[in-house]
Design a protein around this motif. Structure first.
Motif, PDB file in Angstrom:
ATOM      1  N   GLY A  95      -4.696  43.389 -30.683  1.00  0.00           N
ATOM      2  CA  GLY A  95      -5.836  42.618 -31.178  1.00  0.00           C
ATOM      3  C   GLY A  95      -5.712  42.081 -32.589  1.00  0.00           C
ATOM      4  N   ILE A  96      -4.481  41.978 -33.101  1.00  0.00           N
ATOM      5  CA  ILE A  96      -4.286  41.501 -34.481  1.00  0.00           C
ATOM      6  C   ILE A  96      -4.614  40.016 -34.593  1.00  0.00           C
ATOM      7  CG2 ILE A  96      -2.597  43.254 -35.213  1.00  0.00           C
ATOM      8  CD1 ILE A  96      -1.165  41.546 -33.001  1.00  0.00           C
ATOM      9  N   ASP A  97      -4.705  39.543 -35.848  1.00  0.00           N
ATOM     10  CA  ASP A  97      -5.062  38.134 -36.098  1.00  0.00           C
ATOM     11  C   ASP A  97      -3.860  37.201 -36.081  1.00  0.00           C
ATOM     12  OD1 ASP A  97      -7.983  38.301 -36.680  1.00  0.00           O
ATOM     13  OD2 ASP A  97      -7.277  39.715 -38.180  1.00  0.00           O
ATOM     14  N   GLY A  98      -2.666  37.768 -36.165  1.00  0.00           N
ATOM     15  CA  GLY A  98      -1.452  36.962 -36.178  1.00  0.00           C
ATOM     16  C   GLY A  98      -0.259  37.891 -36.295  1.00  0.00           C
ATOM     17  N   ILE A  99       0.934  37.317 -36.157  1.00  0.00           N
ATOM     18  CA  ILE A  99       2.157  38.123 -36.174  1.00  0.00           C
ATOM     19  C   ILE A  99       3.085  37.590 -37.249  1.00  0.00           C
ATOM     20  CG2 ILE A  99       4.295  38.521 -34.880  1.00  0.00           C
ATOM     21  CD1 ILE A  99       2.588  38.897 -32.383  1.00  0.00           C
ATOM     22  N   MET A 100       3.703  38.530 -37.974  1.00  0.00           N
ATOM     23  CA  MET A 100       4.704  38.174 -38.983  1.00  0.00           C
ATOM     24  C   MET A 100       6.084  38.524 -38.418  1.00  0.00           C
ATOM     25  SD  MET A 100       5.072  39.605 -42.870  1.00  0.00           S
ATOM     26  CE  MET A 100       3.932  38.483 -43.683  1.00  0.00           C
TER      27      MET A 100
ATOM     28  N   TYR B 134       1.904  42.254 -27.643  1.00  0.00           N
ATOM     29  CA  TYR B 134       1.343  42.896 -28.842  1.00  0.00           C
ATOM     30  C   TYR B 134       0.030  42.230 -29.257  1.00  0.00           C
ATOM     31  CZ  TYR B 134       5.338  45.964 -29.793  1.00  0.00           C
ATOM     32  OH  TYR B 134       6.290  46.951 -29.728  1.00  0.00           O
ATOM     33  N   LYS B 135      -0.030  40.915 -29.090  1.00  0.00           N
ATOM     34  CA  LYS B 135      -1.290  40.203 -29.380  1.00  0.00           C
ATOM     35  C   LYS B 135      -2.412  40.768 -28.504  1.00  0.00           C
ATOM     36  CE  LYS B 135      -3.395  35.598 -29.077  1.00  0.00           C
ATOM     37  NZ  LYS B 135      -4.033  35.070 -27.906  1.00  0.00           N
ATOM     38  N   ASN B 136      -2.112  40.908 -27.223  1.00  0.00           N
ATOM     39  CA  ASN B 136      -3.128  41.381 -26.286  1.00  0.00           C
ATOM     40  C   ASN B 136      -3.461  42.854 -26.485  1.00  0.00           C
ATOM     41  OD1 ASN B 136      -3.262  38.849 -25.149  1.00  0.00           O
ATOM     42  ND2 ASN B 136      -1.819  39.307 -23.504  1.00  0.00           N
TER      43      ASN B 136
END
Length: 330
Positions: free
Chosen positions: A221-226, A216-218
């Motif tokens: 492109g979000i800044d972080g995950i909750m 999901y990061k890749n």
């Protein structure tokens, strides 16, 4: 690196979601110990804070070892939200977060939580009221929209940023979905890719493994995950994700002794914070999660949820440790 006010977070921070009846100080302490970078209180009713309601005031408890930590408030009245932000500031959290995402009926019918997604103008007025009431950074957690026919997260993100919101966490479901069905992160990616958006965008929903977190990061492109529900009974998930992102390899699974130690600590810290009786009773809902999927565990689980003194519980933990000393997790 994402910044919220003066808070500088790691390059790709992992956030512990605010969860009602879960994200209290004992649970947050465990998650911090195992790698959570930013955490939030359970959500607190602005009306409850103003009334000085005991349950709401107790949720304001934060401790220095948790930092950075935010306190999350919800409500549908501007004055109450502004006043509650002032009250929150007195306990000096690192930020104030507003809940515009809770889908529960009793919150929504008061025009709070995800109920505000039907009235973006009201959302903006409530947010302005909170920003007026505090000098702390203000962040927001919300959903994609009320239902599939009214996904309005693009407008919401722009308008919130325009009035001074400093970070946005988006649960990739609509209110109508509650916690069912699949989350759709493509909407979060669209917000993140909007040229106008400069505040950090954190994604939330269905992250339950290191592989998924990296994918999901890749992809988005979000800044972080909750992370929310996947951390219940599994505080190790934060370090597992970090290790996997760094090395491409998995950390060893928590052993039975790791699980016992976590459950024990959780119980001890709960008793310290809530008092012995309440700490024991409120801990009962967690045992199933710490010992999920372990063969022939029913009898011990039954004893854990019916024993009402601390010494008795510690003896049960010792017994489990001996009986399952060589237990292999598949």
């Amino acid at each position: 690196m994402p910044k919220i006010g003066n808070i500088i977070l790691p390059e790709f921070p992992l956030l512990l979601a605010p969860m009602e009846d879960v994200s209290d100080p004992p649970f947050r302490r465990l998650c911090k110990l195992h790698g959570a970078d930013l955490m939030y209180s359970e959500f607190i009713s602005s009306e409850g804070l103003i009334r000085d309601a005991m349950k709401s005031m107790k949720k304001l408890d934060i401790f220095d070892y948790e930092r950075p930590v935010g306190i999350q408030i919800f409500g549908g009245d501007e004055e109450a939200m502004s006043e509650s932000a002032r009250i929150v500031e007195t306990v000096q959290p690192d930020l104030v977060d507003i809940n515009f995402g809770c889908p529960v009926k009793k919150v929504v019918t008061k025009g709070a939580g995800a109920g505000v997604l039907k009235d973006v103008d009201l959302m903006i007025r409530l947010t302005k009221a909170v920003i007026r009431g505090t000098s702390l950074p203000v962040t927001v957690k919300t959903r994609l929209g009320w239902d599939d026919a009214s996904i309005n997260i693009d407008e919401v993100a722009e308008r919130l940023q325009d009035i001074g919101v400093q970070a946005l966490s988006i649960h990739a479901r609509t209110r109508a979905q509650m916690y069912k069905g699949h989350s759709d992160w493509s909407h979060i990616a669209r917000v993140k890719n909007n040229q106008r958006i400069t505040m950090p965008i954190f994604g939330n929903g269905d992250i339950d493994s290191p592989e998924k977190a990296l994918a999901y990061k890749n992809e988005y492109g979000i800044d972080g995950i909750m992370i929310g529900r996947a951390a219940i009974g599994n505080p190790w998930i934060f370090n597992e994700i970090k290790h996997f992102m760094k090395t491409g390899e998995h950390l060893a699974q928590p052993t039975m002794n790791d699980r016992i130690e976590a459950a024990k600590n959780h119980l001890i810290w709960s008793m310290e914070w809530k008092g012995e009786h309440l700490g024991i009773i409120e801990m009962r809902r967690h045992y199933t999660n710490y010992f999920k999927g372990i063969h022939s565990f029913k009898e011990y689980k039954q004893r854990l949820v019916t024993t009402d003194d601390a010494n008795g519980l510690m003896q049960i933990f010792d017994e489990i440790s001996q009986v399952y000393a060589d237990y292999q997790f598949s």
